[in-house]
Design a protein around this motif. Structure first.
Motif, PDB file in Angstrom:
ATOM      1  N   ALA A 178       1.029   6.463   6.720  1.00 39.25           N
ATOM      2  CA  ALA A 178       0.392   5.141   6.736  1.00 39.25           C
ATOM      3  C   ALA A 178      -0.486   4.986   7.972  1.00 39.25           C
ATOM      4  O   ALA A 178      -1.620   4.495   7.896  1.00 39.25           O
ATOM      5  CB  ALA A 178       1.460   4.064   6.704  1.00 39.25           C
ATOM      6  N   GLU A 179       0.039   5.445   9.086  1.00 39.45           N
ATOM      7  CA  GLU A 179      -0.670   5.334  10.368  1.00 39.45           C
ATOM      8  C   GLU A 179      -2.025   6.030  10.283  1.00 39.45           C
ATOM      9  O   GLU A 179      -3.055   5.507  10.704  1.00 39.45           O
ATOM     10  CB  GLU A 179       0.199   6.005  11.452  1.00 39.45           C
ATOM     11  CG  GLU A 179      -0.262   5.793  12.849  1.00 39.45           C
ATOM     12  CD  GLU A 179       0.063   4.388  13.363  1.00 39.45           C
ATOM     13  OE1 GLU A 179      -0.431   4.063  14.426  1.00 39.45           O
ATOM     14  OE2 GLU A 179       0.787   3.639  12.684  1.00 39.45           O
ATOM     15  N   ALA A 219      -3.818  -5.053  11.603  1.00 38.59           N
ATOM     16  CA  ALA A 219      -3.510  -6.458  11.920  1.00 38.59           C
ATOM     17  C   ALA A 219      -2.692  -7.087  10.794  1.00 38.59           C
ATOM     18  O   ALA A 219      -1.765  -7.860  11.051  1.00 38.59           O
ATOM     19  CB  ALA A 219      -4.800  -7.231  12.125  1.00 38.59           C
ATOM     20  N   HIS A 220      -3.014  -6.712   9.570  1.00 34.31           N
ATOM     21  CA  HIS A 220      -2.292  -7.287   8.424  1.00 34.31           C
ATOM     22  C   HIS A 220      -0.884  -6.720   8.330  1.00 34.31           C
ATOM     23  O   HIS A 220       0.020  -7.394   7.853  1.00 34.31           O
ATOM     24  CB  HIS A 220      -3.068  -7.015   7.131  1.00 34.31           C
ATOM     25  CG  HIS A 220      -4.434  -7.625   7.128  1.00 34.31           C
ATOM     26  ND1 HIS A 220      -4.640  -8.973   7.264  1.00 34.31           N
ATOM     27  CD2 HIS A 220      -5.658  -7.064   7.028  1.00 34.31           C
ATOM     28  CE1 HIS A 220      -5.932  -9.220   7.243  1.00 34.31           C
ATOM     29  NE2 HIS A 220      -6.575  -8.079   7.099  1.00 34.31           N
ATOM     30  N   VAL A 221      -0.735  -5.460   8.776  1.00 31.23           N
ATOM     31  CA  VAL A 221       0.604  -4.874   8.795  1.00 31.23           C
ATOM     32  C   VAL A 221       1.449  -5.638   9.801  1.00 31.23           C
ATOM     33  O   VAL A 221       2.595  -5.992   9.552  1.00 31.23           O
ATOM     34  CB  VAL A 221       0.542  -3.371   9.158  1.00 31.23           C
ATOM     35  CG1 VAL A 221       1.933  -2.816   9.389  1.00 31.23           C
ATOM     36  CG2 VAL A 221      -0.165  -2.581   8.067  1.00 31.23           C
ATOM     37  N   PHE A 272       0.862  -1.181   0.000  1.00 31.47           N
ATOM     38  CA  PHE A 272       0.000   0.000   0.000  1.00 31.47           C
ATOM     39  C   PHE A 272       0.897   1.229   0.000  1.00 31.47           C
ATOM     40  O   PHE A 272       1.565   1.504   0.985  1.00 31.47           O
ATOM     41  CB  PHE A 272      -0.919  -0.015   1.225  1.00 31.47           C
ATOM     42  CG  PHE A 272      -2.077   0.948   1.138  1.00 31.47           C
ATOM     43  CD1 PHE A 272      -1.879   2.316   1.166  1.00 31.47           C
ATOM     44  CD2 PHE A 272      -3.372   0.466   1.025  1.00 31.47           C
ATOM     45  CE1 PHE A 272      -2.946   3.187   1.078  1.00 31.47           C
ATOM     46  CE2 PHE A 272      -4.454   1.342   0.944  1.00 31.47           C
ATOM     47  CZ  PHE A 272      -4.239   2.696   0.967  1.00 31.47           C
ATOM     48  N   VAL A 273       0.922   1.926  -1.112  1.00 34.31           N
ATOM     49  CA  VAL A 273       1.763   3.114  -1.228  1.00 34.31           C
ATOM     50  C   VAL A 273       0.876   4.339  -1.110  1.00 34.31           C
ATOM     51  O   VAL A 273      -0.114   4.470  -1.836  1.00 34.31           O
ATOM     52  CB  VAL A 273       2.490   3.132  -2.592  1.00 34.31           C
ATOM     53  CG1 VAL A 273       3.327   4.382  -2.729  1.00 34.31           C
ATOM     54  CG2 VAL A 273       3.343   1.894  -2.759  1.00 34.31           C
ATOM     55  N   SER A 274       1.202   5.194  -0.155  1.00 32.42           N
ATOM     56  CA  SER A 274       0.402   6.408  -0.025  1.00 32.42           C
ATOM     57  C   SER A 274       1.318   7.616  -0.127  1.00 32.42           C
ATOM     58  O   SER A 274       2.411   7.619   0.411  1.00 32.42           O
ATOM     59  CB  SER A 274      -0.327   6.411   1.307  1.00 32.42           C
ATOM     60  OG  SER A 274       0.587   6.284   2.363  1.00 32.42           O
ATOM     61  N   MET A 293       2.992  -1.047   4.238  1.00 36.70           N
ATOM     62  CA  MET A 293       2.526   0.301   3.926  1.00 36.70           C
ATOM     63  C   MET A 293       3.735   1.199   3.770  1.00 36.70           C
ATOM     64  O   MET A 293       4.637   1.188   4.587  1.00 36.70           O
ATOM     65  CB  MET A 293       1.585   0.815   5.015  1.00 36.70           C
ATOM     66  CG  MET A 293       0.299   0.019   5.065  1.00 36.70           C
ATOM     67  SD  MET A 293      -0.994   0.765   6.058  1.00 36.70           S
ATOM     68  CE  MET A 293      -1.731   1.920   4.942  1.00 36.70           C
ATOM     69  N   TYR A 294       3.739   1.948   2.696  1.00 34.21           N
ATOM     70  CA  TYR A 294       4.856   2.854   2.436  1.00 34.21           C
ATOM     71  C   TYR A 294       4.291   4.234   2.137  1.00 34.21           C
ATOM     72  O   TYR A 294       3.415   4.378   1.285  1.00 34.21           O
ATOM     73  CB  TYR A 294       5.671   2.336   1.239  1.00 34.21           C
ATOM     74  CG  TYR A 294       6.650   3.329   0.683  1.00 34.21           C
ATOM     75  CD1 TYR A 294       7.849   3.583   1.339  1.00 34.21           C
ATOM     76  CD2 TYR A 294       6.364   4.039  -0.487  1.00 34.21           C
ATOM     77  CE1 TYR A 294       8.738   4.514   0.844  1.00 34.21           C
ATOM     78  CE2 TYR A 294       7.259   4.970  -0.988  1.00 34.21           C
ATOM     79  CZ  TYR A 294       8.442   5.199  -0.319  1.00 34.21           C
ATOM     80  OH  TYR A 294       9.317   6.127  -0.806  1.00 34.21           O
TER      81      TYR A 294
END
Lengths: 108, 580
Positions: free
Chosen positions: B313-314, B329-331, B306-308, B338-339
Motif C-alpha cells: 500500500a505504501e 491524507a485520506h488514509v 483500496f485492495v492491492s 488500504m489493504y
C-alpha cells in the motif's frame, strides 16, 4: 526397562496375587453374554487362586460407564495388579486376553 | 430451525446449519431427526463442518449437541476449533458435550464387540442435556476396528435405529478416500443416511482447493453441483452460487470515474453501485486510473477500500503521489483503507473470504481491487473465475461502486475475455493500450462498453503529469492515430501554421491600413490645395473691387486737388469717409 525386570518376579508371585477385573456389558446383547461366559472360563482355568470380577451393565449404569471411560461393549478392564489393561470384544480370542492380563498360557 | 413448507405438500423438516452458503444449496439445511453423512478424504473439512453445525445450533438456537469423537481427542478438536471465532472453549458442557471415543492404541481387541453400550450411554447423556444434535466424527475408525463387513453393517443399522428412536438429528462423518476399495462401507453408510455430502480436497496448481457436493438428499431438492469451500474466520464457508435471480438496486446517480475528461467520455461518469473494469497490459496506468477514482471518492467524503495485490500500500501511495494523486491524507483521516496481500499460494476462494470480511468490517461505499487478475495466480482458473464473479456480485449486493483492474497478457482487449471473464459482469469496461510508433510508447484509452450510458467511441491518449492523468485528443492522419511526439509534432505544426496565418493576416491588414492612410493623406493634401485655390480665387475677386474703388477715388482726388470740377465735391467727401 524397569517393567521388564519386574515381570518375571510378578509372574512367579502372580499365583498368589488377586487379579481385580471389571467387565462392562450391554444387557443381554449376544457379545456381552459371550463375553461373560468366556471370561468365566478363563478365570476358572487361569485365575483359580484369586480374582475379583465385577460385571457392570452399561444399560443400567450408563453414567458410571461413561465416567469410567467405557466406549464399546463388551469391554474388560484389568484394574490390579498394575499395569492396567483394557480389552474389548467378546473375549473369544483367549490368547490375547491372557496376554493382556499378564497371565502365562499353560499351553505354551 | 427452518421448516420449509410448500403450499401443497409438506416438505421435509430441516434444521439450518448456519453455515454460509450450505443452507442455500441444501434448501434449508440438514434433515431433522435424520442422519446426514459427510464423506471425504482427510483435511477436506468434514470435522469442522460437523462441529460448526453444533456450535451454531448451541449459539443461535440454544439447542444442545453431542460430539462423539472417534478419530481425534476432544482436546485436539477444541484446539482446532479455537482458530475460529466461535468461542468454543466457553461453551458449557450442557450446550456441547464431547465424548472421547478415541480408542487407545494400546487397547487389545479380543473378539467381536458392538456399540450397544455406547449408545446407551449417549442416550443417557442426551436425556441429561436435552441434546437435539449428535455428531459421530470419524465413524470409519470404529468400523475398521470391527474387521468384519457383516459386523460393520450390523453396527451401522444399530446406529440408524438408535437415532430414529431418540429423535436426534445426526451427522456422521467418514473418511472414505478411495471410492472403490471402501465401496462396501460407503454403500451401507449411504443407505443409512438421508443426506450425503461429499467433501473433496484437491491439489490444483500449488493450491489446495476444497469443494463440497450434495450427492443425495431424500425427499428434498438440492443444488447438485460441486461448490467451492473455504475456511474463513467464522469457520467453513460454502461458495454457493448466488440466487439465479439477480436483484441489485440500480442507481441513476452518476459519480466521477476520476477526472473530468474521462467522465465526459463516459457520458457523465459511472453509475453509483456499478462495476468498472480497467484492463490493459503492464504499465498502461491501470493503477493510476483506479487511484484517481479512489481519491475522488475520498474527496467526496466516501469510505473507500483500496485492495492491492502483490504491491504494498505504501508503495502504491508513493507512486500515485508522483502523478498528483494524494492518498496518504485520506488514509490518515480513516476515510481510505488500504489493504495489500500476497497472492502466491493463496487460492482465489481464500481471497474472496478475506475481502468479504473486510467489506463487512469496513463497509466501504467505493472500492478498488488492483489487480483482480492476481487472485487467479494460484489455483485453477475455473475456481478463480467463479470467485471473481462472486466477488463482483457480492460488492454489487452491498451497493458499493467498484473499480477493478485486470492485467491482460496481450494488448488485444478481447484477450481478456479468455481470462477471468470479468468483462461480462462489469458494467463499464475501459481498456488501456500502448501505441508504439516512431520509437515511443503512448497510452491509449478506449471505452469498450458502458452499460446505460452514451459513451464516447473515441480513442484518447492518456497523458500523465504531475497534476494527474488527463486525456487528450488524438490526431488521425492518413488513417493512422497519432500520439505522443507525433501528436505533439502535429500539434506544433498545426500551431505554427496558425501563427503563420495570423502573421500573414496581420501583414495584409497593416498593408491595407497604410494604403488607406496614404490615400486619406493624399485626399487631405488635395483638400488643402483646394482650399488654397479657393481662397486665392476669392482674393482675386475682392482685389478687383478694391482696385475699382481706388481708381475712381484717385480720379476724384485728382479732380479736387485740381479744383476744376466743383460738381462732384460732396459725394467725393462721403465716398472718402466710407473708404476709410
Amino acid at each position: 526397562m524397569s517393567r521388564r525386570r519386574r515381570t518375571p518376579k510378578k509372574r512367579g508371585a502372580g499365583v498368589t496375587t488377586v487379579v481385580v477385573l471389571r467387565l462392562y456389558i450391554a444387557g443381554g446383547a449376544p457379545n456381552s453374554v459371550q463375553a461373560i461366559a468366556n471370561l468365566q472360563a478363563i478365570c476358572r482355568e487361569y485365575l483359580k487362586d484369586g480374582h475379583k470380577l465385577e460385571v457392570v451393565d452399561v444399560l443400567e449404569h450408563p453414567r458410571r460407564a461413561m465416567a469410567e471411560g467405557v466406549l464399546v461393549t463388551p469391554s474388560l478392564a484389568k484394574l490390579s495388579p498394575l499395569p492396567a489393561a483394557n480389552v474389548i470384544g467378546n473375549l473369544s480370542d483367549k490368547a490375547k486376553v491372557l496376554l493382556a492380563l499378564g497371565v502365562k498360557d499353560k499351553a505354551q | 430451525m427452518i421448516a420449509t413448507r410448500s403450499k401443497a405438500v409438506q416438505a421435509l423438516p430441516k434444521l439450518a446449519t448456519g453455515i454460509e452458503g450450505f443452507d442455500q444449496l441444501s434448501r434449508g439445511g440438514l434433515p431433522r431427526h435424520r442422519t446426514s453423512l459427510l464423506v471425504g478424504g482427510p483435511g477436506a473439512g468434514k470435522t469442522v463442518f460437523a462441529l460448526q453445525c453444533l456450535v451454531n445450533a448451541a449459539r443461535r438456537q440454544r439447542t444442545a449437541g453431542i460430539f462423539v469423537a472417534f478419530e481425534e481427542s476432544p482436546r485436539q478438536i477444541i484446539a482446532n476449533g479455537a482458530t475460529f471465532d466461535w468461542g468454543l472453549a466457553s461453551l458449557p458442557e450442557k450446550q456441547l458435550f464431547f465424548l472421547d471415543a478415541h480408542l487407545s492404541p494400546t487397547l487389545v481387541k479380543a473378539g467381536d464387540f458392538d456399540l450397544a453400550g455406547m449408545l446407551a450411554m449417549l442416550a443417557a447423556k442426551k436425556q441429561e442435556i436435552g441434546a437435539q444434535w449428535i455428531v459421530f466424527d470419524g465413524i470409519d475408525v470404529l468400523l475398521t476396528l470391527l474387521q468384519d463387513p457383516v459386523a460393520e453393517m450390523r453396527e451401522i443399522y444399530r446406529i440408524r435405529d438408535w437415532l430414529a428412536e431418540n429423535a436426534l438429528t445426526a451427522i456422521v462423518t467418514a473418511k472414505l478416500e478411495d471410492r472403490t476399495s471402501e465401496a462396501l462401507h460407503y454403500g451401507f453408510l449411504q443407505f443409512m443416511a438421508d443426506c450425503v455430502v461429499r467433501f473433496e480436497r484437491r491439489q490444483e496448481e500449488r493450491v489446495s482447493a476444497r469443494s463440497i457436493q450434495i450427492t443425495k438428499y431424500r425427499g428434498s431438492s438440492y443444488a447438485a453441483a460441486e461448490f467451492p469451500v473455504s475456511f474463513g474466520p467464522s469457520g467453513i464457508e460454502v461458495g454457493a452460487a448466488e440466487p439465479a435471480e439477480i436483484e441489485h438496486y440500480a442507481s441513476s446517480e452518476r459519480i466521477t470515474a476520476g477526472f473530468e475528461r474521462l467522465d465526459a467520455m463516459l457520458g457523465g461518469g459511472v453509475f453509483r453501485g456499478s462495476s468498472t473494469l480497467i484492463s490493459g497490459v503492464p504499465g498502461t496506468s491501470k493503477t493510476t486510473l483506479a487511484g484517481k477514482f479512489a481519491e475522488a471518492a475520498c474527496r467526496r467524503g466516501e469510505r473507500t477500500l483500496f485492495v492491492s495485490y502483490d504491491e504494498a500500500a505504501e508503495q502504491i501511495a508513493r507512486n500515485l503521489s508522483s502523478v498528483g494523486i494524494q492518498l496518504k491524507a485520506h488514509v490518515k483521516s480513516g476515510l481510505l483503507r488500504m489493504y495489500s496481500a500476497r497472492t502466491e499460494g493463496i487460492s482465489a476462494e481464500e481471497h474472496l473470504i478475506k475481502l468479504r470480511s473486510l467489506i463487512r468490517e469496513y463497509r466501504p461505499q467505493c472500492m478498488v481491487i488492483d489487480p483482480l487478475t492476481a487472485i487467479a495466480k494460484a489455483g485453477r482458473m475455473g475456481a478463480a473465475r467463479t470467485a471473481a464473479i462472486r466477488l463482483i456480485y457480492l460488492v454489487k449486493d452491498e451497493g458499493i461502486t467498484l473499480v477493478v483492474t485486470a492485467l491482460s497478457e496481450a494488448d488485444d482487449p478481447l484477450a481478456e475475455s479468455t481470462d477471468l471473464q470479468i468483462s461480462t459482469v462489469a458494467d463499464t469496461w475501459i481498456h488501456l493500450s500502448y501505441l508504439v510508433r516512431s520509437g515511443e510508447r503512448n497510452r491509449a484509452l478506449t471505452i469498450i462498453k458502458s452499460r446505460g450510458t452514451s459513451h464516447s467511441n473515441q480513442v484518447r491518449e492518456l497523458v500523465l503529469s504531475k497534476s494527474g492523468p488527463t486525456l487528450t485528443d488524438v490526431y488521425s492522419a492518413g488513417g493512422e492515430v497519432l500520439m505522443g511526439t507525433l501528436r505533439w509534432e502535429k500539434e506544433a505544426e498545426e500551431s505554427a501554421r496558425k501563427i503563420r496565418q495570423r502573421a500573414e493576416f496581420d501583414q495584409k491588414r497593416r498593408e491595407l491600413h497604410s494604403a488607406e492612410a496614404r490615400t486619406s493623406a493624399e485626399v487631405k493634401a488635395l483638400q488643402v490645395d483646394l482650399e488654397r485655390q479657393r481662397a486665392e480665387l476669392a482674393l482675386y475677386t475682392g482685389d478687383n473691387e478694391v482696385r475699382n474703388v481706388s481708381s475712381s477715388e484717385r480720379e476724384n482726388e485728382l479732380r479736387r486737388r485740381r479744383s476744376a470740377d466743383p460738381t462732384a465735391l460732396s459725394p467725393r467727401k462721403s465716398g472718402n469717409g466710407a473708404a476709410k
